[in-house]
Design a protein around this motif. Structure first.
Motif, PDB file in Angstrom:
ATOM      1  N   LYS A   1       2.923   5.746   2.850  1.00 52.35           N
ATOM      2  CA  LYS A   1       2.849   5.292   1.462  1.00 52.35           C
ATOM      3  C   LYS A   1       2.087   6.259   0.562  1.00 52.35           C
TER       4      LYS A   1
ATOM      5  N   ASP B   1      -4.054  -2.768  -8.661  1.00 56.82           N
ATOM      6  CA  ASP B   1      -4.692  -1.540  -9.116  1.00 56.82           C
ATOM      7  C   ASP B   1      -5.267  -1.830 -10.500  1.00 56.82           C
TER       8      ASP B   1
ATOM      9  N   ASP C   1       5.412  -3.595   2.237  1.00 59.51           N
ATOM     10  CA  ASP C   1       6.795  -3.937   1.873  1.00 59.51           C
ATOM     11  C   ASP C   1       7.734  -3.819   3.071  1.00 59.51           C
TER      12      ASP C   1
ATOM     13  N   LEU D   1      -2.861  -0.970   2.468  1.00 65.71           N
ATOM     14  CA  LEU D   1      -1.918  -2.083   2.578  1.00 65.71           C
ATOM     15  C   LEU D   1      -1.937  -2.727   3.962  1.00 65.71           C
TER      16      LEU D   1
ATOM     17  N   TYR E   1       0.179  -4.534  -5.246  1.00 70.68           N
ATOM     18  CA  TYR E   1       0.617  -3.853  -4.035  1.00 70.68           C
ATOM     19  C   TYR E   1       0.412  -4.721  -2.803  1.00 70.68           C
TER      20      TYR E   1
ATOM     21  N   LYS F   1      -1.064   6.953   0.322  1.00 74.14           N
ATOM     22  CA  LYS F   1      -2.224   6.298  -0.284  1.00 74.14           C
ATOM     23  C   LYS F   1      -3.490   7.114  -0.016  1.00 74.14           C
TER      24      LYS F   1
ATOM     25  N   TRP G   1      -5.328  -2.050  -3.115  1.00 80.10           N
ATOM     26  CA  TRP G   1      -4.072  -1.436  -3.547  1.00 80.10           C
ATOM     27  C   TRP G   1      -3.864  -0.088  -2.874  1.00 80.10           C
TER      28      TRP G   1
END
Length: 240
Positions: free
Chosen positions: A27, A129, A139, A51, A136, A29, A48
């Protein structure tokens, strides 16, 4: 019910955090600056930017010390409360993939009441966020799944804790594994298997791992799921 599901066998989790790192990498991140909080768990919670987080719990059960690991993530509810709340404000800000069943937050979530969406989740998953107001969560690596790949957390898991596939196959795997563990762990159970797509097998009582492992711990047990949703949605409808 078709689609995909995770089966997460906590009897095999060693707390390596490979799934947590793989999620961040896929992702894209950033790393979160953290401080020592007296636990090997790091970071201390979902955000956020994170995850998926492996929760570490030291506890005593039946007079014996246990170090429990819980790779926390979105459960991808079959009837997602977050989507119900989101749809009451902005339809399709939160969508459910008809093929996989993944519950996915879109860019429209920046217009939602973030606190209401998070409160609706029985597992305390959604995060926002503060700079962009976008929401977030996991998913299901839906992009990878549609490309014929495993979710990144499943792909990297070295112990067989994380499993993923067609829902019926995962339910069968989960039931068979539960039957195998029951003689050794009489309290073992599959958590909310009929209502979520991330099915956890807990050898110890679910509440021993974390307070939001199962639906009944997240909302008052006297409320059914339907009643809980009605309670959450009522204030939003009053302002609608």
């Amino acid at each position: 019910m078709n689609g995909k599901s995770f089966f997460i066998d906590l009897s095999r989790c060693t707390g390596c955090r490979g799934c947590q790192v793989a999620c961040k990498q896929w992702k894209n991140k950033p790393v979160e600056p953290t401080k020592n909080i007296g636990s090997h768990q790091n970071p201390p919670d979902l955000s956020w930017q994170t995850l998926k987080v492996v929760r570490f719990t030291e506890t005593t059960i039946d007079g014996k010390f246990h170090w429990l690991f819980f790779p926390d993530q979105c459960r991808h509810c079959l009837d997602a409360p977050c989507k119900m709340v989101g749809d009451s404000e902005i339809p399709d800000a939160i969508v459910q993939d008809p093929e996989t069943g993944a519950v996915v937050f879109t860019e429209k979530t920046k217009g939602l009441t973030a606190d209401a969406v998070r409160e609706a989740c029985p597992y305390d998953i959604p995060r926002v966020d503060p700079a962009t107001r976008l929401m977030y969560k996991c998913d299901m690596c839906n992009d990878r799944v549609h490309a014929g790949l495993l979710p990144s957390c499943v792909k990297t898991c070295p112990t067989g804790t994380m499993n993923f596939g067609d829902r019926e196959d995962m339910l069968t795997l989960a039931q068979n594994r539960l039957a195998t563990l029951k003689p050794r762990y009489p309290q073992a159970e599959l958590v909310d298997a009929s209502t979520v797509r991330a099915i956890f097998l807990c050898p110890q009582p679910p509440s021993s791992y974390y307070k939001y492992v199962q639906y009944g711990d997240a909302a008052p047990s006297v409320l059914s799921r339907k009643a809980f949703l009605a309670k959450v949605l009522r204030p939003l409808r009053a302002f609608g």
